[in-house]
Design an enzyme around this catalytic site. Sequence first.
Site, PDB file in Angstrom:
ATOM      1  N   ASP A 132       5.310   0.554 -17.096  1.00  0.00           N
ATOM      2  CA  ASP A 132       4.506  -0.012 -16.027  1.00  0.00           C
ATOM      3  C   ASP A 132       3.110  -0.273 -16.609  1.00  0.00           C
ATOM      4  OD1 ASP A 132       3.674  -0.622 -13.288  1.00  0.00           O
ATOM      5  OD2 ASP A 132       2.635   1.309 -13.364  1.00  0.00           O
ATOM      6  N   ASP A 174      -0.422  -0.884 -14.425  1.00  0.00           N
ATOM      7  CA  ASP A 174      -1.485  -0.215 -13.670  1.00  0.00           C
ATOM      8  C   ASP A 174      -1.182   1.264 -13.495  1.00  0.00           C
ATOM      9  OD1 ASP A 174      -3.687  -1.987 -12.615  1.00  0.00           O
ATOM     10  OD2 ASP A 174      -1.964  -3.188 -12.017  1.00  0.00           O
TER      11      ASP A 174
END
Length: 233
Positions: A16, A18
């Site tokens: 991922d 953020d």
Amino acid sequence: MIETKHDGMSRALLFDIDGTLADTDPLHLKAFNQVLGPHGHVFDHARFSRELQGFANVAIGERFLAHEMPERRALILEEKEEVFRTLVAGQIAPLPGLMALLDRADDAGIPMVAVTNAPRLNAELLLSGLGITHRFKALVIGAELPHGKPHPLPYQEGLRYVGARPETSIAFEDSRTGVQSATAAGIPTIGIRTSLSHADLVGAGAVASASAFDDPTLLARLESAMAWCSRRR
């Protein structure tokens, strides 16, 4: 889509962006409060982690801007992303240990993929700001697929781009929806504790959690799971 030909490797690391590559969630929280506050929604950290973190903007708009037409929701949430990009500019720093881990994966010939629900502009800004765009064989944007996280499709696409098997790969996530997406795709997932606790992440399906990429427990697990080789680039 950033995409290159793969070499048939069956392993991959999937990240991922953020809150996983960089701790950007406090700036997202600030941007959401600035834009959704006038619509009657104010978030603290706990509410952010439950109701906003990891969710696609379409789902956020349906929940918190139900009184607006879909086109207006999209404009309001694009304003939020513009506020975020302004806030984060010049403040993008990698989580501790990230660069060393990326180096090690490159040295071992293990492909890496970024998988996110963030808009493409945000994802590209963060990867560029970290100076790591070239490290990833693919950038998978949930909003550009029929289903974003927590559906498994984004991670399934990430695996497909590099020809990797889920059971021999590892995903890194910081949100409940992200952990659910990766685990639903069959990928052992390590939760990164930038916003959520170990209990929250394991409760969502993570096999373990780490404070950052230099966490000794994480490094020991990777040493075993990925069977790092010593081949140099």
